[in-house]
Design an enzyme around this catalytic site. Structure first.
Site, PDB file in Angstrom:
ATOM      1  N   ARG A  35       7.596   8.810   7.583  1.00 30.71           N
ATOM      2  CA  ARG A  35       7.030   9.935   8.324  1.00 30.71           C
ATOM      3  C   ARG A  35       7.104   9.607   9.819  1.00 30.71           C
ATOM      4  NH1 ARG A  35       4.007   8.805   3.905  1.00 30.71           N
ATOM      5  NH2 ARG A  35       2.411   7.632   5.033  1.00 30.71           N
ATOM      6  N   ASP A  72      -3.679   3.653  -5.644  1.00 32.96           N
ATOM      7  CA  ASP A  72      -3.615   4.339  -4.354  1.00 32.96           C
ATOM      8  C   ASP A  72      -2.839   5.657  -4.362  1.00 32.96           C
ATOM      9  OD1 ASP A  72      -4.959   2.135  -3.340  1.00 32.96           O
ATOM     10  OD2 ASP A  72      -3.120   1.138  -2.684  1.00 32.96           O
ATOM     11  N   ALA A  99     -13.097  -6.196  -3.124  1.00 29.66           N
ATOM     12  CA  ALA A  99     -13.015  -6.562  -4.542  1.00 29.66           C
ATOM     13  C   ALA A  99     -12.815  -5.327  -5.411  1.00 29.66           C
ATOM     14  CB  ALA A  99     -14.276  -7.308  -4.964  1.00 29.66           C
ATOM     15  N   THR A 143      -0.388  -9.451  -7.055  1.00 27.34           N
ATOM     16  CA  THR A 143       0.281  -9.904  -8.280  1.00 27.34           C
ATOM     17  C   THR A 143       1.793  -9.868  -8.125  1.00 27.34           C
ATOM     18  OG1 THR A 143      -1.562  -9.130  -9.655  1.00 27.34           O
ATOM     19  CG2 THR A 143       0.540  -9.527 -10.759  1.00 27.34           C
ATOM     20  N   LEU A 144       2.331  -8.721  -7.707  1.00 32.63           N
ATOM     21  CA  LEU A 144       3.775  -8.608  -7.536  1.00 32.63           C
ATOM     22  C   LEU A 144       4.258  -9.469  -6.371  1.00 32.63           C
ATOM     23  CD1 LEU A 144       6.522  -7.475  -8.195  1.00 32.63           C
ATOM     24  CD2 LEU A 144       5.918  -5.367  -6.975  1.00 32.63           C
ATOM     25  N   CYS A 183      39.850   1.254   9.860  1.00 29.70           N
ATOM     26  CA  CYS A 183      39.664   1.231  11.311  1.00 29.70           C
ATOM     27  C   CYS A 183      40.678   0.320  11.989  1.00 29.70           C
ATOM     28  CB  CYS A 183      38.249   0.763  11.642  1.00 29.70           C
ATOM     29  SG  CYS A 183      36.991   1.964  11.153  1.00 29.70           S
ATOM     30  N   THR A 217      -0.316  -0.533  -7.950  1.00 31.29           N
ATOM     31  CA  THR A 217      -0.522   0.097  -6.642  1.00 31.29           C
ATOM     32  C   THR A 217      -0.448   1.613  -6.773  1.00 31.29           C
ATOM     33  OG1 THR A 217       0.347  -1.810  -5.442  1.00 31.29           O
ATOM     34  CG2 THR A 217       0.412   0.309  -4.305  1.00 31.29           C
ATOM     35  N   GLU A 244      34.568   2.434  15.469  1.00 32.12           N
ATOM     36  CA  GLU A 244      35.828   2.412  16.198  1.00 32.12           C
ATOM     37  C   GLU A 244      36.418   3.823  16.312  1.00 32.12           C
ATOM     38  OE1 GLU A 244      35.876  -1.296  13.459  1.00 32.12           O
ATOM     39  OE2 GLU A 244      34.871   0.654  13.579  1.00 32.12           O
TER      40      GLU A 244
END
Length: 363
Positions: free
Chosen positions: A208, A201, A165, A298-299, A85, A197, A54
């Site tokens: 990005r 990884d 696997a 799992t999570l 506002c 994870t 506003e």
């Protein structure tokens, strides 16, 4: 519904969406000022601490006398980082305010409308309300339930496998799908993963998107026993990296803090692991509206079993990984067809060569 009101509110909603990557933890809000059926000013909330929609619209004109203001969320009535506002609209001379959605924030919740009406300004609420709810569903859930809105992002093959696997998973989906994921990350207040994870990884979990103004989401690792290495890539990036644990190993905590992590000890469940409901409540206390889960089976399975996932977005690649590949959700407590988790399809579209599926988890 007055068709004209709907048209101008639709424009205000378009403006609100411009703040989708930047307003966290504030809601996304747009405002259109109309006089004699002509739009005389527009504004949207860009970033927390900056002007609300506003105020941004009113900056563009000398006077709003006799105008109608279309706002996607009830004008605030309290002093925070900015002035109310509702008071700004009253001083501007508007004669009518049309609102899509009442503010779920208990500090406002009807008080903005009451302030406007006490000043003699006509108000109307509920115009395109469902659309306004959709763009702020995380904020609404945090205000009403003290938990963020949780979306799990998953990538799978046609036969429902997320990795081989061995754990190899780069890349199941196309570059187009991975670019789309960057947009999901940008709209989230936090990205959540598990320590497994991180160990497998070493992900970045940041946004990005070249040339796009983005408020980087908080990166959150669930690590019950503090296995996160101090050299983890996540800890080297700008912005907040949180490690949530139920371990009391002070040496590990000190080492991780030295490596740029914020470490918080939360409640544990009967199995000695983090209480996931407590995790979400903690993130709500950190003013996180929307959580994007990027984790393994799992999570994801634990969150799904406990009813803590609101939506799933699945990128399905036209490929087959075979029976030995890893699945999406590890849910050992589900043994009967009557115990299955039911989903509702919200959207289905092609992204590059992949299919993007959006599901709401039925409660």
């Amino acid at each position: 519904m007055n068709k004209q009101d709907a048209v101008y509110m639709a424009r205000a909603l378009v403006l609100a969406k411009r703040g989708v990557y930047t307003t966290q933890p504030n809601p996304r809000v747009g405002c259109v000022l109309v006089k004699n059926n002509v739009i005389i000013a527009e504004g949207w909330h860009v970033r927390a601490g900056q002007g609300h929609a506003e105020v941004e619209a009113l900056k563009q004109i000398n006077s709003a006398s006799g105008a109608t203001a279309y706002v996607t969320l009830e004008p605030c009535s309290h002093y925070g980082r900015t002035a109310p506002c509702a008071e700004a609209l009253i001083k501007s001379g508007v004669e009518r305010v049309v609102i899509a959605l009442q503010d779920p924030n208990p500090l406002v919740a009807g008080k903005g409308v009451a302030l406007l009406e006490a000043a003699g300004i006509a108000t109307r609420c509920g115009v395109l309300e469902s659309e306004a709810r959709e763009i702020n569903k995380g904020f609404i859930q945090r205000m009403l339930n003290n938990k963020p809105y949780v979306v799990s992002k998953l990538a799978m093959s046609l036969d429902g496998r997320t990795a081989m696997a061995s754990g190899e998973s780069k890349w199941i989906t196309s570059a187009d799908a991975r670019h789309d994921v960057q947009k999901l990350r940008a709209s989230a207040g936090a990205i959540l993963t598990g320590v497994d994870t991180v160990l497998a990884d070493d992900p970045s979990m940041n946004v990005r998107l070249d040339g796009v103004d983005v408020a980087q989401p908080i990166r959150v690792i669930l690590d019950s026993s503090l296995k996160t290495p101090v050299t983890a890539n996540i800890l080297t990036l700008a912005g907040r990296s949180l490690i949530l644990t139920c371990s009391e190993d002070s040496e590990k905590v000190a080492a991780l803090k030295q490596a740029n992590a914020e470490v918080y000890t939360l409640a544990k469940n009967a199995q000695g692991r983090l209480d996931l409901s407590a995790v979400l409540q903690f993130l709500a206390d950190q003013q996180v509206n929307d959580v994007l889960v990027e984790a393994g089976s799992t999570l994801n399975g634990a969150l799904m079993e406990q009813g803590l996932i609101n939506e799933c977005i699945v990128y399905m690649a036209p490929s087959l990984l075979g029976a030995s590949g890893r699945g999406l959700f590890d849910m050992p407590q589900i043994n009967k067809m009557s115990e299955k988790k039911q989903l509702e399809i919200l959207d289905m579209r092609k992204v590059g060569v992949d299919i993007r599926l959006q599901f709401k988890v039925k409660k």
